[in-house]
Design a protein around this motif. Structure first.
Motif, PDB file in Angstrom:
ATOM      1  N   VAL A 205       0.628  -1.086  -0.023  1.00 26.57           N
ATOM      2  CA  VAL A 205       0.057  -0.156   0.338  1.00 26.57           C
ATOM      3  C   VAL A 205       0.787   1.162   0.345  1.00 26.57           C
ATOM      4  N   TYR A 206       1.920   1.779   0.823  1.00 28.77           N
ATOM      5  CA  TYR A 206       3.326   2.593   0.718  1.00 28.77           C
ATOM      6  C   TYR A 206       3.772   2.556   0.193  1.00 28.77           C
ATOM      7  N   ASP A 207       3.741   1.376  -1.210  1.00 26.37           N
ATOM      8  CA  ASP A 207       4.832   1.386  -2.493  1.00 26.37           C
ATOM      9  C   ASP A 207       3.649   2.231  -3.330  1.00 26.37           C
ATOM     10  N   ASN A 208       2.393   1.421  -2.802  1.00 39.01           N
ATOM     11  CA  ASN A 208       1.779   2.007  -4.368  1.00 39.01           C
ATOM     12  C   ASN A 208       1.469   3.074  -4.375  1.00 39.01           C
ATOM     13  N   LEU A 209       1.493   3.539  -3.376  1.00 38.86           N
ATOM     14  CA  LEU A 209       1.531   5.206  -3.735  1.00 38.86           C
ATOM     15  C   LEU A 209       1.804   5.613  -3.897  1.00 38.86           C
ATOM     16  N   ILE A 210       3.935   5.509  -3.450  1.00 41.27           N
ATOM     17  CA  ILE A 210       4.625   6.527  -3.862  1.00 41.27           C
ATOM     18  C   ILE A 210       4.958   6.120  -5.398  1.00 41.27           C
ATOM     19  N   ARG A 211       4.531   4.911  -6.187  1.00 36.89           N
ATOM     20  CA  ARG A 211       5.052   4.480  -7.313  1.00 36.89           C
ATOM     21  C   ARG A 211       3.759   5.069  -8.032  1.00 36.89           C
ATOM     22  N   THR A 212       2.390   5.604  -8.067  1.00 35.78           N
ATOM     23  CA  THR A 212       1.434   6.226  -8.452  1.00 35.78           C
ATOM     24  C   THR A 212       2.102   7.431  -8.864  1.00 35.78           C
ATOM     25  N   VAL A 213       2.129   8.353  -7.443  1.00 33.18           N
ATOM     26  CA  VAL A 213       2.296   9.365  -7.607  1.00 33.18           C
ATOM     27  C   VAL A 213       3.495   9.962  -8.544  1.00 33.18           C
ATOM     28  N   ARG A 214       4.568   9.001  -8.370  1.00 31.86           N
ATOM     29  CA  ARG A 214       5.220   9.042  -9.113  1.00 31.86           C
ATOM     30  C   ARG A 214       4.800   9.086 -10.940  1.00 31.86           C
TER      31      ARG A 214
ATOM     32  N   VAL B 237     -13.669   1.831  -1.538  1.00 33.41           N
ATOM     33  CA  VAL B 237     -12.480   1.799  -2.475  1.00 33.41           C
ATOM     34  C   VAL B 237     -11.452   0.950  -1.652  1.00 33.41           C
ATOM     35  N   ASP B 238     -11.089   0.528  -2.962  1.00 33.28           N
ATOM     36  CA  ASP B 238     -10.142  -0.502  -2.442  1.00 33.28           C
ATOM     37  C   ASP B 238      -8.358   0.243  -2.365  1.00 33.28           C
ATOM     38  N   MET B 239      -7.968   0.700  -1.329  1.00 35.65           N
ATOM     39  CA  MET B 239      -6.799   0.678  -0.971  1.00 35.65           C
ATOM     40  C   MET B 239      -5.579  -0.070  -1.547  1.00 35.65           C
ATOM     41  N   THR B 240      -5.902  -1.559  -1.247  1.00 39.90           N
ATOM     42  CA  THR B 240      -4.236  -2.188  -1.597  1.00 39.90           C
ATOM     43  C   THR B 240      -4.127  -2.252  -3.490  1.00 39.90           C
ATOM     44  N   THR B 241      -4.755  -1.213  -3.554  1.00 38.87           N
ATOM     45  CA  THR B 241      -4.710  -1.115  -5.714  1.00 38.87           C
ATOM     46  C   THR B 241      -4.113   0.584  -5.590  1.00 38.87           C
ATOM     47  N   PRO B 242      -3.300   0.537  -6.430  1.00 37.48           N
ATOM     48  CA  PRO B 242      -3.602   1.758  -6.900  1.00 37.48           C
ATOM     49  C   PRO B 242      -4.865   2.671  -7.336  1.00 37.48           C
ATOM     50  N   GLN B 243      -5.879   2.390  -7.410  1.00 31.71           N
ATOM     51  CA  GLN B 243      -6.921   2.612  -8.026  1.00 31.71           C
ATOM     52  C   GLN B 243      -7.079   3.930  -7.536  1.00 31.71           C
ATOM     53  N   PRO B 244      -7.403   3.913  -6.680  1.00 27.28           N
ATOM     54  CA  PRO B 244      -7.883   5.161  -5.822  1.00 27.28           C
ATOM     55  C   PRO B 244      -7.164   6.612  -5.994  1.00 27.28           C
ATOM     56  N   VAL B 245      -5.484   6.017  -5.616  1.00 28.90           N
ATOM     57  CA  VAL B 245      -4.428   7.157  -5.602  1.00 28.90           C
ATOM     58  C   VAL B 245      -4.646   7.850  -7.132  1.00 28.90           C
ATOM     59  N   GLN B 246      -5.115   6.334  -8.429  1.00 31.05           N
ATOM     60  CA  GLN B 246      -5.232   7.318  -9.680  1.00 31.05           C
ATOM     61  C   GLN B 246      -6.296   7.994  -9.828  1.00 31.05           C
ATOM     62  N   GLU B 247      -7.344   7.479  -9.573  1.00 33.44           N
ATOM     63  CA  GLU B 247      -8.599   7.960  -9.586  1.00 33.44           C
ATOM     64  C   GLU B 247      -8.542   9.665  -9.549  1.00 33.44           C
TER      65      GLU B 247
ATOM     66  N   GLN C 183       3.412  15.285   1.009  1.00 32.33           N
ATOM     67  CA  GLN C 183       3.461  13.981   1.839  1.00 32.33           C
ATOM     68  C   GLN C 183       3.478  13.178   1.052  1.00 32.33           C
ATOM     69  N   THR C 184       3.541  12.330  -0.701  1.00 32.11           N
ATOM     70  CA  THR C 184       4.046  11.540  -0.911  1.00 32.11           C
ATOM     71  C   THR C 184       5.414  11.416  -0.862  1.00 32.11           C
ATOM     72  N   MET C 185       5.906  12.944  -1.689  1.00 28.26           N
ATOM     73  CA  MET C 185       7.859  12.462  -1.014  1.00 28.26           C
ATOM     74  C   MET C 185       8.418  12.591   0.299  1.00 28.26           C
ATOM     75  N   PHE C 186       7.347  13.704   0.949  1.00 34.25           N
ATOM     76  CA  PHE C 186       8.038  13.179   3.111  1.00 34.25           C
ATOM     77  C   PHE C 186       8.041  11.716   2.833  1.00 34.25           C
ATOM     78  N   ALA C 187       6.539  10.760   2.590  1.00 36.10           N
ATOM     79  CA  ALA C 187       6.716   9.232   2.447  1.00 36.10           C
ATOM     80  C   ALA C 187       7.936   8.581   2.135  1.00 36.10           C
ATOM     81  N   GLU C 188       8.376   8.728   1.050  1.00 36.56           N
ATOM     82  CA  GLU C 188       9.585   8.410   0.006  1.00 36.56           C
ATOM     83  C   GLU C 188      10.508   8.574   0.972  1.00 36.56           C
TER      84      GLU C 188
END
Length: 600
Positions: free
Chosen positions: A270-279, A573-583, A461-466
């Protein structure tokens, strides 16, 4: 309430004050419950050594614990909220001190519960659940304790860790003292040429100024001060990261990140999906930075140019009652029952509206289980305060539904889901305003406001998380966090995230040194995931209507009765997938395009 001076508490009209009498009719009733709580704490200690003796004993212990903790919460919140009305009131200063002492006493009285329950064999706990129907409501809590068992040490080891906590928190405490007490900044000249002291509070105000010279000077002054202490601050942050790694290893987690996510039962994916999807969605952000540069009329966009509004301040006064009406109209998609309950609460003592002498600053939603929620505001007649009202009422309604439905043990929700309800309210309100406001200047102002929320809450915040992930991995690999390494990592992330149209000034390389959240590791990603989930939910609510609303209201009712990811999944919303961040980032891209169409 615009008389030009700050009124006393007594001068605020009653209809603008919250009604804490709904908790206690007076201080005498509070004092009676205080004595009752002390008695219950003494009774709780009588269960020591007996929790595993029978299913009935365990049930009675849980019931007493719930009664004690709910009563303690009621006592504590009343005292604190009375003090928040006027922090100079010595009566409520004293009550708050007594409430703090009681909380410590209550915590100590039930501190044996977890280690004793963990010492009970799993099979015995399962048998207890089958034998005693009254234990069924506690099943999730017991399952959660069992899940934590592999990472709980012996009683003696846990006692050592507990006693060491004061020492291991030293890095955060030292940083707090450096940052808030010892650090000073060179003065700057304001828009009118007057020399003024630079403080933490004034820094953001200066960063939002239309005077670019002031922004540049404040930026340079702030970061030069941190740079002078770079070795000390790198050692302080390094010690905090080492603490995180130490605790992870001693509790048998594969990494500090895994240890931090474990409490919410969230996977590293979930953490990695956030960073990857934002990037993968940085191009719309680069586009926004290019647009900002054009709208500000700059040849080069520096890091001190990214906070000031791209439009001049507009005269948009929104008195409180009008603000309530705007929020009401904006939340119509959530259904009549939601809106009517919220408005009834606002009109019946849930909200403390205006600032007065001694009142706690800012805004929050709070309130004890068994009563209704409360909201503290310091309302000013502007748009930001209307959004604050919507935000805090989102928290309040979450608590209202959760308290109404859940037993005390599950009535409080975790941070991972807490910001969803407040952000859904803000998103729906923004959507309503963008659809109904016709004035071009106001619409540009709204779009800029909304895009800045995405920038600050998702991208930043995602940059901070990375950054947190990288520096913990470096320490786990045996590297030392020198000032040079921290600055190099932080500079590279800023270049990646802000893109080719932003000059990443070397001063900002020291920004890592002033972020207090880095001393509470792997926390900030929840802001980005919460905002993403809320944005995705807002889209479902507006596009699907009734079915999505029903799922969302159901989510509000569930409080903390399941793991955060399961609760959000039930909402849609299924936060185990990148979909919500993508939306979420797709919404951001559309907003950038809309701002372009209005301004270019």
């Amino acid at each position: 309430m615009n008389e030009g001076y700050l009124p006393t508490r007594q001068e605020i009209p009653g209809q603008y004050k919250w009604r804490l009498e709904d908790i206690y009719p007076g201080d005498d009733a509070w004092d009676q419950d205080y004595r009752k709580a002390l008695d219950l704490a003494a009774r709780a200690e009588l269960f020591k050594g007996r929790l595993g003796s029978s299913a009935r004993t365990l049930l009675e212990a849980f019931q007493l614990q719930e009664q004690l903790e709910a009563l303690n919460e009621k006592i504590y919140t009343y005292a604190r909220m009375r003090r928040d009305e006027d922090n100079t009131n010595s009566v409520y200063q004293a009550l708050t001190d007594r409430a703090d002492s009681l909380s410590a006493r209550v915590q100590a009285s039930v501190s044996f519960y977890v280690p004793e329950i963990l010492a009970v064999p799993d099979e015995t706990l399962k048998q207890f659940l089958q034998e005693e129907p009254g234990l069924v409501p506690y099943r999730f809590m017991l399952e959660e304790l069992v899940r934590q068992k592999p990472h709980i040490l012996s009683a003696e080891e846990e006692q050592i860790i507990a006693r060491a906590e004061e020492v291991t928190q030293a890095s955060a405490n030292i940083f707090r003292m450096i940052n808030n007490a010892d650090l000073t900044f060179d003065p700057v000249r304001d828009e009118r040429g007057r020399e003024v002291e630079l403080t933490h509070g004034r820094y953001l105000q200066f960063m939002e100024s239309g005077d670019r010279r002031l922004r540049r000077d404040a930026f340079a002054s702030l970061y030069s001060s941190y740079c002078r202490l770079q070795n000390t601050l790198a050692a302080t942050l390094g010690a905090s990261v080492k603490k995180d790694v130490f605790y992870a290893r001693i509790r048998k987690y594969p990494s500090a990140l895994k240890a931090s996510l474990f409490a919410d039962n969230v996977s590293v994916e979930v953490y990695d999906n956030l960073i990857r999807t934002v990037r993968e969605n940085l191009e719309p952000f680069y586009r926004y930075m290019r647009l900002r540069k054009k709208l500000l009329g700059l040849d080069k966009l520096h890091m001190y140019d990214i906070y000031n509004p791209v439009v001049q301040d507009i005269d948009w006064k929104i008195p409180y009652q009008e603000g309530v009406n705007v929020v009401r109209d904006g939340l119509v998609p959530l259904g009549d029952a939601y809106v009517e309950t919220m408005v009834r609460g606002i009109n019946s003592g849930w909200v403390d509206v205006y600032e007065n002498k001694g009142k706690t600053s800012g805004a929050y939603s709070w309130g004890p289980y068994g009563t209704h929620p409360y909201v503290l505001l310091n309302y000013q007649d502007n748009l930001n305060n209307v959004f604050t009202l919507a935000h805090e009422m989102g928290h309040a309604m979450h608590s209202y539904y959760s308290f109404k439905t859940q037993p005390y043990v599950y009535a409080h929700y975790k941070i991972f889901t807490a910001e969803v309800a407040s952000t859904v309210n803000e998103s729906l309100l923004m959507q309503y305003l963008l659809q109904t406001v016709k004035d071009r200047g106001k619409k540009i102002y709204l779009l800029n406001h909304y895009l800045e929320q995405f920038r600050g809450t998702v991208y930043r915040q995602t940059m901070f998380a990375e950054f947190e992930k990288v520096i913990h991995e470096r320490v786990e690999a045996g590297e030392a966090l020198t000032p040079e390494l921290l600055c190099r990592i932080y500079h590279g992330l800023n270049v990646d995230y802000y893109g080719p149209d932003v000059m990443v000034d070397s001063d900002v390389d020291m920004e890592w040194a002033r972020i207090p959240h880095f001393y509470n590791a792997f926390y900030v990603y929840k802001y980005a995931t919460g905002f993403s989930a809320a944005t995705a939910l807002t889209r479902r609510i507006t596009e699907e209507g009734g079915s999505a609303v029903a799922r969302y209201i159901g989510f509000l009712h569930q409080g903390g009765s399941d793991y955060p990811l399961n609760l959000l999944d039930s909402a849609g919303v299924d936060m185990t997938t990148p979909q919500p961040v993508q939306e979420c980032l797709a919404v951001f891209a559309r907003l950038v395009a809309e701002l372009e169409s209005l301004t270019l």
